[in-house]
Design an enzyme around this catalytic site. Sequence first.
Site, mmCIF file in Angstrom:
data_model
loop_
_atom_site.group_PDB
_atom_site.id
_atom_site.type_symbol
_atom_site.label_atom_id
_atom_site.label_comp_id
_atom_site.label_asym_id
_atom_site.label_seq_id
_atom_site.Cartn_x
_atom_site.Cartn_y
_atom_site.Cartn_z
ATOM 1 C CG ASN A 111 8.575 -5.155 -10.025
ATOM 2 O OD1 ASN A 111 9.334 -4.526 -9.288
ATOM 3 N ND2 ASN A 111 8.493 -4.907 -11.330
ATOM 4 C CG HIS A 113 7.193 -1.059 -14.257
ATOM 5 N ND1 HIS A 113 8.562 -0.911 -14.364
ATOM 6 C CD2 HIS A 113 6.677 -0.625 -15.430
ATOM 7 C CE1 HIS A 113 8.851 -0.420 -15.557
ATOM 8 N NE2 HIS A 113 7.727 -0.242 -16.223
ATOM 9 C CB SER A 140 1.449 -1.947 -13.085
ATOM 10 O OG SER A 140 0.889 -1.198 -14.151
ATOM 11 C CG ASP A 149 9.460 -3.868 -15.428
ATOM 12 O OD1 ASP A 149 9.630 -4.051 -14.210
ATOM 13 O OD2 ASP A 149 10.194 -3.123 -16.104
#
Length: 217
Positions: A111, A113, A140, A149
């Site tokens: 992911n 973020h 990140s 997250d």
Amino acid sequence: MTHAPLKVAVLASGRGSNLAALIAARDAGSLPVEFVLVGSDKASAGALLLAEAAGIPALALNPKDYPDRPGFDRALFARVAASGAELLVLAGFMRVIDGAVVAEWEGRAINIHPSLLPKYPGLHTHRRCLEAGDAEHGASVHFVTAELDGGPVVAQARIPVGAGDTEISLAERLLAEEHRLLPAVVGAIAEGRLRWNGAAMFDGQPLTTPLTLAQLS
Ligand code: GAR
């Protein structure tokens, strides 16, 4: 050494500029991947239009059509699995994913973020950075876990915060860094440099601090 292109699925809820950066890197020949699916929880997501324009299978599922969150997540992730994806990239996918569903993708889902995690998980990261008076902001990329997250951070890009910065200026400058960071991380995974072996490994060594763009290039 050459590798078969890594099969990549992308989930996105919004405009899809990070997806566009991935597609551009692939088109430029710098990202050895095959996009097998772009999925969304929003039929109006710009990311779906980008996928269609690039000839990538696009799928929208509406959470309201499912009895609960785990039901939706199971349906969506079944489609991701059926696409043959080896790596799942969350590029602005704005939903918390059911823990049991995400556990099946341990080490195979990342992911991006817009904060220097563990600072500012969740929403309004640019505002929170400004309110805290931080000298530095960043983005990140992390392996996905059930925690919003959360999950081990593998790479970060940093930008200085200037006295005149606003939420908008910070978001704009950071997005340009996201568009370099995400393709670089996906590329490192596609090339086998970055792997998951119960923990993140880079060039055969356990990763102890987040990678920088310089290390990834
Ligand atoms: C990006 O800034 C991404 O980092 C963020 O959503 C935006 C999506 O933009 N993701 C999160 O906040 C995840 N918690 P995009 O649709 O233009 O790629």
